[in-house]
Design a protein around this motif. Structure first.
Motif, PDB file in Angstrom:
ATOM      1  N   HIS A 193       0.822  -1.208   0.000  1.00  0.00           N
ATOM      2  CA  HIS A 193       0.000   0.000   0.000  1.00  0.00           C
ATOM      3  C   HIS A 193       0.858   1.260   0.000  1.00  0.00           C
ATOM      4  O   HIS A 193       0.482   2.269  -0.611  1.00  0.00           O
ATOM      5  N   LEU A 194       2.012   1.208   0.656  1.00  0.00           N
ATOM      6  CA  LEU A 194       2.888   2.372   0.658  1.00  0.00           C
ATOM      7  C   LEU A 194       3.426   2.638  -0.747  1.00  0.00           C
ATOM      8  O   LEU A 194       3.597   3.799  -1.152  1.00  0.00           O
ATOM      9  N   ALA A 195       3.678   1.581  -1.516  1.00  0.00           N
ATOM     10  CA  ALA A 195       4.108   1.758  -2.903  1.00  0.00           C
ATOM     11  C   ALA A 195       3.021   2.468  -3.703  1.00  0.00           C
ATOM     12  O   ALA A 195       3.312   3.326  -4.556  1.00  0.00           O
ATOM     13  N   LYS A 196       1.758   2.129  -3.445  1.00  0.00           N
ATOM     14  CA  LYS A 196       0.657   2.796  -4.144  1.00  0.00           C
ATOM     15  C   LYS A 196       0.541   4.255  -3.706  1.00  0.00           C
ATOM     16  O   LYS A 196       0.221   5.128  -4.509  1.00  0.00           O
ATOM     17  N   VAL A 197       0.815   4.517  -2.421  1.00  0.00           N
ATOM     18  CA  VAL A 197       0.832   5.900  -1.932  1.00  0.00           C
ATOM     19  C   VAL A 197       1.889   6.703  -2.682  1.00  0.00           C
ATOM     20  O   VAL A 197       1.635   7.818  -3.145  1.00  0.00           O
ATOM     21  N   PHE A 198       3.092   6.125  -2.800  1.00  0.00           N
ATOM     22  CA  PHE A 198       4.172   6.812  -3.501  1.00  0.00           C
ATOM     23  C   PHE A 198       3.767   7.119  -4.946  1.00  0.00           C
ATOM     24  O   PHE A 198       4.049   8.197  -5.466  1.00  0.00           O
ATOM     25  N   ALA A 199       3.119   6.148  -5.591  1.00  0.00           N
ATOM     26  CA  ALA A 199       2.712   6.345  -6.982  1.00  0.00           C
ATOM     27  C   ALA A 199       1.692   7.475  -7.095  1.00  0.00           C
ATOM     28  O   ALA A 199       1.779   8.325  -7.991  1.00  0.00           O
ATOM     29  N   THR A 200       0.726   7.500  -6.202  1.00  0.00           N
ATOM     30  CA  THR A 200      -0.306   8.533  -6.233  1.00  0.00           C
ATOM     31  C   THR A 200       0.281   9.919  -5.975  1.00  0.00           C
ATOM     32  O   THR A 200      -0.105  10.899  -6.601  1.00  0.00           O
ATOM     33  N   LEU A 201       1.228   9.980  -5.038  1.00  0.00           N
ATOM     34  CA  LEU A 201       1.808  11.266  -4.655  1.00  0.00           C
ATOM     35  C   LEU A 201       2.972  11.681  -5.553  1.00  0.00           C
ATOM     36  O   LEU A 201       3.476  12.805  -5.434  1.00  0.00           O
ATOM     37  N   GLY A 202       3.425  10.764  -6.424  1.00  0.00           N
ATOM     38  CA  GLY A 202       4.526  11.089  -7.314  1.00  0.00           C
ATOM     39  C   GLY A 202       5.862  11.211  -6.617  1.00  0.00           C
ATOM     40  O   GLY A 202       6.706  12.022  -7.006  1.00  0.00           O
ATOM     41  N   ILE A 203       6.078  10.391  -5.580  1.00  0.00           N
ATOM     42  CA  ILE A 203       7.342  10.412  -4.844  1.00  0.00           C
ATOM     43  C   ILE A 203       7.955   9.019  -4.875  1.00  0.00           C
ATOM     44  O   ILE A 203       7.333   8.062  -5.333  1.00  0.00           O
ATOM     45  N   SER A 204       9.182   8.906  -4.374  1.00  0.00           N
ATOM     46  CA  SER A 204       9.855   7.611  -4.416  1.00  0.00           C
ATOM     47  C   SER A 204      10.437   7.181  -3.076  1.00  0.00           C
ATOM     48  O   SER A 204      11.059   6.129  -2.984  1.00  0.00           O
ATOM     49  N   SER A 205      10.247   7.961  -2.017  1.00  0.00           N
ATOM     50  CA  SER A 205      10.767   7.563  -0.710  1.00  0.00           C
ATOM     51  C   SER A 205       9.907   8.132   0.401  1.00  0.00           C
ATOM     52  O   SER A 205       9.226   9.152   0.217  1.00  0.00           O
ATOM     53  N   ARG A 206       9.951   7.507   1.551  1.00  0.00           N
ATOM     54  CA  ARG A 206       9.155   7.971   2.693  1.00  0.00           C
ATOM     55  C   ARG A 206       9.668   9.310   3.215  1.00  0.00           C
ATOM     56  O   ARG A 206       8.919  10.044   3.861  1.00  0.00           O
ATOM     57  N   ARG A 207      10.921   9.649   2.932  1.00  0.00           N
ATOM     58  CA  ARG A 207      11.445  10.944   3.373  1.00  0.00           C
ATOM     59  C   ARG A 207      10.678  12.103   2.738  1.00  0.00           C
ATOM     60  O   ARG A 207      10.622  13.195   3.300  1.00  0.00           O
ATOM     61  N   GLU A 208      10.096  11.837   1.566  1.00  0.00           N
ATOM     62  CA  GLU A 208       9.375  12.893   0.853  1.00  0.00           C
ATOM     63  C   GLU A 208       7.944  13.075   1.346  1.00  0.00           C
ATOM     64  O   GLU A 208       7.273  14.028   0.941  1.00  0.00           O
ATOM     65  N   LEU A 227       2.617  15.740   2.169  1.00  0.00           N
ATOM     66  CA  LEU A 227       1.407  15.490   2.948  1.00  0.00           C
ATOM     67  C   LEU A 227       1.175  16.609   3.945  1.00  0.00           C
ATOM     68  O   LEU A 227       2.106  17.050   4.618  1.00  0.00           O
ATOM     69  N   PRO A 228      -0.056  17.068   4.075  1.00  0.00           N
ATOM     70  CA  PRO A 228      -0.371  18.028   5.128  1.00  0.00           C
ATOM     71  C   PRO A 228      -0.421  17.299   6.465  1.00  0.00           C
ATOM     72  O   PRO A 228      -0.324  16.079   6.533  1.00  0.00           O
ATOM     73  N   ASP A 229      -0.583  18.032   7.536  1.00  0.00           N
ATOM     74  CA  ASP A 229      -0.652  17.399   8.853  1.00  0.00           C
ATOM     75  C   ASP A 229      -1.827  16.438   8.957  1.00  0.00           C
ATOM     76  O   ASP A 229      -1.769  15.428   9.642  1.00  0.00           O
ATOM     77  N   ALA A 230      -2.904  16.750   8.273  1.00  0.00           N
ATOM     78  CA  ALA A 230      -4.073  15.866   8.255  1.00  0.00           C
ATOM     79  C   ALA A 230      -4.386  15.521   6.827  1.00  0.00           C
ATOM     80  O   ALA A 230      -4.574  16.399   5.994  1.00  0.00           O
ATOM     81  N   VAL A 231      -4.418  14.229   6.521  1.00  0.00           N
ATOM     82  CA  VAL A 231      -4.710  13.776   5.164  1.00  0.00           C
ATOM     83  C   VAL A 231      -6.192  13.473   5.053  1.00  0.00           C
ATOM     84  O   VAL A 231      -6.761  12.805   5.902  1.00  0.00           O
ATOM     85  N   SER A 232      -6.820  13.984   4.032  1.00  0.00           N
ATOM     86  CA  SER A 232      -8.225  13.714   3.780  1.00  0.00           C
ATOM     87  C   SER A 232      -8.321  12.717   2.632  1.00  0.00           C
ATOM     88  O   SER A 232      -8.304  13.136   1.463  1.00  0.00           O
ATOM     89  N   PRO A 233      -8.410  11.408   2.910  1.00  0.00           N
ATOM     90  CA  PRO A 233      -8.418  10.441   1.832  1.00  0.00           C
ATOM     91  C   PRO A 233      -9.699  10.468   1.033  1.00  0.00           C
ATOM     92  O   PRO A 233     -10.714  10.989   1.470  1.00  0.00           O
ATOM     93  N   ALA A 234      -9.626   9.891  -0.155  1.00  0.00           N
ATOM     94  CA  ALA A 234     -10.808   9.778  -0.997  1.00  0.00           C
ATOM     95  C   ALA A 234     -11.847   8.924  -0.293  1.00  0.00           C
ATOM     96  O   ALA A 234     -11.496   7.965   0.402  1.00  0.00           O
TER      97      ALA A 234
END
Length: 206
Positions: A176-191, A196-203
């Motif tokens: 699921h974290l890989a899918k998060v990275f794909a959606t957000l256009g990033i490649s590492s958790r450091r990004e 991400l804002p302090d509060a994420v409003s998921p779909a």
């Protein structure tokens, strides 16, 4: 090496199993030596095309996980597309929609319109239309579970720690974290902290 996955996919689609298996064997030799997530992700994606059942699904998920840790967005998008197509053929339309939507969004974002069209056509075959490109923030497209995992990863928790909190396996969290990275256009958790804002409003869930 770049041509070998294309040979495998073309052979698998045309029913030329022998040529596809030969190309897969050569790909295994090359990627096994390099040992990179990119190479092993391409090999897993190619292997899935010639597998069936649980073996195919395991290979597709490995491909998504490995390619999600790289900066090769087109290859990751193709992994989601092929996985989604396979899920649709297996009659798992809900799961297929998730993969195909991710593929469509990635292809659209990077301007690969022909592949985006292919993903849209597959989505239509599942009974759902491709979403128009969102004008909101990328994190608004996270599912509830993805948003929760993203928040925990952003706070510094490891995959095993997230898994323990959510009663999941570390492998599922990684997927699921890989899918998060794909959606957000990033490649590492450091990004994550930057996107991400302090509060994420998921779909909203379907």
């Amino acid at each position: 090496m770049a041509a070998l996955p294309e040979v495998v996919e073309a052979g698998a689609r045309a029913g030329r199993t022998t040529s596809a298996e030969e190309a897969l064997g050569r790909l295994a030799e090359v990627t096994g030596t390099a040992g990179t997530d990119w190479g092993l992700g391409l090999y897993a994606r190619s292997r899935a095309l010639l597998a069936s059942g649980d073996d195919a699904e395991s290979a597709y998920r490995e491909a998504v996980e490995r390619l999600g840790r790289t900066r090769f967005r087109p290859e990751l998008a193709r992994a989601h597309l092929l996985y989604g197509e396979w899920l649709r053929r297996e009659g798992r339309r809900t799961d297929a929609r998730s993969e195909l939507t991710t593929a469509h969004d990635l292809f659209t974002a990077i301007g690969m319109e022909a592949f985006a069209g292919r993903a849209a056509a597959e989505l239509t075959a599942t009974g759902e239309s491709a979403r128009r490109r969102s004008v909101g923030a990328p994190h608004d497209r996270l599912t509830p579970q993805e948003g929760q995992i993203a928040r925990l990863a952003r706070s510094g928790l490891s995959n095993p720690e997230i898994a323990a909190q959510l009663f999941l396996s570390p492998r599922t969290v990684e997927y699921h974290l890989a899918k998060v990275f794909a959606t957000l256009g990033i490649s590492s958790r450091r990004e994550l902290r930057a996107v991400l804002p302090d509060a994420v409003s998921p779909a909203p869930a379907d």
